[in-house]
Scaffold this active site. Structure first.
Site, PDB file in Angstrom:
ATOM      1  N   TYR A  83     -75.010   2.851 -44.574  1.00 38.51           N
ATOM      2  CA  TYR A  83     -76.382   2.433 -44.863  1.00 38.51           C
ATOM      3  C   TYR A  83     -76.582   2.344 -46.375  1.00 38.51           C
ATOM      4  CZ  TYR A  83     -78.430   3.341 -40.145  1.00 38.51           C
ATOM      5  OH  TYR A  83     -78.769   3.319 -38.821  1.00 38.51           O
ATOM      6  N   ARG A 141     -75.768  17.936 -44.793  1.00 40.05           N
ATOM      7  CA  ARG A 141     -74.744  17.707 -43.761  1.00 40.05           C
ATOM      8  C   ARG A 141     -73.509  17.075 -44.393  1.00 40.05           C
ATOM      9  NH1 ARG A 141     -76.044  13.906 -38.598  1.00 40.05           N
ATOM     10  NH2 ARG A 141     -76.883  12.594 -40.257  1.00 40.05           N
ATOM     11  N   ARG A 154     -71.581   5.408 -33.943  1.00 32.67           N
ATOM     12  CA  ARG A 154     -72.519   4.924 -32.917  1.00 32.67           C
ATOM     13  C   ARG A 154     -72.170   5.442 -31.523  1.00 32.67           C
ATOM     14  NH1 ARG A 154     -76.913   3.732 -35.810  1.00 32.67           N
ATOM     15  NH2 ARG A 154     -76.430   2.317 -37.516  1.00 32.67           N
ATOM     16  N   GLU A 201     -86.356   6.209 -29.422  1.00 37.30           N
ATOM     17  CA  GLU A 201     -84.899   6.297 -29.625  1.00 37.30           C
ATOM     18  C   GLU A 201     -84.294   6.775 -28.310  1.00 37.30           C
ATOM     19  OE1 GLU A 201     -83.498   7.960 -33.376  1.00 37.30           O
ATOM     20  OE2 GLU A 201     -82.051   9.155 -32.258  1.00 37.30           O
ATOM     21  N   TYR A 248     -85.565  14.720 -43.466  1.00 39.29           N
ATOM     22  CA  TYR A 248     -84.366  14.126 -42.847  1.00 39.29           C
ATOM     23  C   TYR A 248     -83.324  13.773 -43.910  1.00 39.29           C
ATOM     24  CZ  TYR A 248     -81.282  10.782 -40.562  1.00 39.29           C
ATOM     25  OH  TYR A 248     -80.184  10.103 -40.100  1.00 39.29           O
TER      26      TYR A 248
HETATM   27  C1  3EB Z   1     -80.271   5.300 -36.720  1.00 33.31           C
HETATM   28  O1  3EB Z   1     -79.667   4.508 -36.014  1.00 33.31           O
HETATM   29  C2  3EB Z   1     -81.346   6.103 -36.061  1.00 33.31           C
HETATM   30  O2  3EB Z   1     -78.622  11.327 -38.547  1.00 33.31           O
HETATM   31  O3  3EB Z   1     -77.324  12.057 -36.958  1.00 33.31           O
HETATM   32  C3  3EB Z   1     -79.526   8.136 -34.834  1.00 33.31           C
HETATM   33  C4  3EB Z   1     -78.450   8.956 -34.472  1.00 33.31           C
HETATM   34  C5  3EB Z   1     -80.175   8.364 -36.028  1.00 33.31           C
HETATM   35  C6  3EB Z   1     -78.016   9.987 -35.314  1.00 33.31           C
HETATM   36  C7  3EB Z   1     -78.173  11.259 -37.401  1.00 33.31           C
HETATM   37  C8  3EB Z   1     -79.732   9.399 -36.859  1.00 33.31           C
HETATM   38  C9  3EB Z   1     -78.671  10.200 -36.505  1.00 33.31           C
HETATM   39  O4  3EB Z   1     -80.066   5.418 -37.929  1.00 33.31           O
HETATM   40  C10 3EB Z   1     -81.334   7.534 -36.441  1.00 33.31           C
END
Ligand code: 3EB
Length: 347
Positions: free
Chosen positions: A208, A154, A221, A328, A147
């Protein structure tokens, strides 16, 4: 092209393959099938057909996610990207087989470069919503979780194509898929930029801290998209994360409740951003990703309030991009606009 019976505006349904085949085809933007569902390659709708290999956990064994728009459509392709588009929206997909064990980076780069090139060439430059399915998402390869390698590629490909890496970036999901399946990316794009929505309970994913990988995931989001006949809200994959930390590790019921609290926070933000709309849990249609099938009854029990309100979910087995998370949820909500409503009334 006959659009008899077609509803105005964007529309999302989860159907069995038989139900999908029995419905009108002319206004299908695209279809994603889960569990390797058997639809003909020569799809009469000429809609892009996405095949994602994630087992379906209950209900119909063959789930089709069907995006319709009630408008005449044009189908096309650009390199490996297949798409179908209306005046306003483009649905596209690409599948890339990894060439060697270290090939996820190259596959991701190719997928994103081709997607951006296709969108730039066709005049729908704005990615609104992206779905990513990576085989063995949590496996370590060459010292990095796959990932994280995906995130690096990406980010670099988006930067290389002139896209933003923070702020106005698409809503997304990134999940595991069966070993040996290709990297599959499908997406909705538009001619104009949407309104992106963040969750005040969570650190934006593109901010992050480094502990989650050297290159942050590039996604918002949620995205709020105004169309001619409707307002669409695309909620990214949402999990039990508060701030930037996974919470309730090992407690499946509490993770599900926290995820719903996060989704409700996004609904509140979306309603504040779009005057006159009332998105709520009952307006959602989406997918629930479950890491361990045995957890399904616990998760469904916690979703009872949303289901009672009218939310429609399908349940898929998929690995989630953090090893410590078990569930999720992603969703869309589409709210019809009154005829004659000003397209930019909320701005
Ligand atoms: C998170 O909130 C959970 O890498 O495109 C959620 C939605 C998550 C999209 C992405 C990853 C992705 O981090 C993981």
């Amino acid at each position: 092209m006959s659009l008899r019976g077609a509803r105005l505006g964007l529309n999302l349904e989860y159907l069995s393959a038989a139900e999908y085949r029995a419905g009108p085809a002319a206004d299908v933007l695209g279809v994603a099938t889960f569990n390797g569902t058997l639809l003909d390659e020569s799809d009469p709708a000429e809609a892009p057909l996405v095949r994602v290999r994630t087992p379906v956990l209950c209900g119909d064994a063959d789930v089709c996610e069907v995006w319709r728009c009630g408008e005449p459509l044009t189908a096309g392709a650009h390199n490996r990207v297949r798409f179908r588009r209306s005046d306003e929206l483009l649905f596209g997909c690409i599948a890339v087989v990894e060439e060697d064990p270290g090939g996820l980076h190259a596959a991701t780069t190719l997928a994103y470069e081709e997607i951006c090139a296709a969108l730039d060439a066709s005049g729908y430059p704005h990615l609104l919503r992206v779905w990513n399915y990576l085989p063995d998402i949590n496996r370590e390869a060459a010292g990095t979780e796959r990932y994280r390698e995906f995130n690096t590629a990406r980010q670099q490909a988006l930067r290389g194509s002139g896209r933003l890496l923070t702020g106005n970036v698409p809503a997304a999901s990134a999940l595991g898929a069966a070993t040996g399946s290709p990297l599959v990316v499908y997406f909705l794009a538009g001619r104009t930029a949407p309104t992106f929505v963040e969750n005040p309970r969570q650190v934006s994913a593109y901010h992050y801290p480094r502990q989650y990988g050297r290159h942050s995931p590039v996604f918002s989001r949620a995205a709020l998209v105004r169309q001619r006949g409707c307002l669409a809200l695309f909620i990214s994959g949402t999990a039990s994360i508060v701030g930037h930390r996974s919470t309730h590790v090992g407690d499946i019921a509490a993770q599900t409740r926290e995820t719903l609290v996060n989704i409700e926070a996004l609904l509140t933000q979306a309603n504040a951003a779009a005057a006159g709309t009332r998105f709520d849990l009952g307006s959602l249609a989406g997918k629930v990703y479950v890491r361990r099938p045995a957890d399904l009854p616990i998760i469904q029990a916690q979703l009872a309030p949303a289901l009672a309100a009218g939310a429609r979910f399908v349940y898929l087995q998929a690995d989630i991009c953090r090893q410590d998370l078990s569930v999720e949820i992603e969703a869309a909500a589409i709210c019809p606009l009154a005829a004659g409503a000003a397209p930019d009334a909320h701005q």
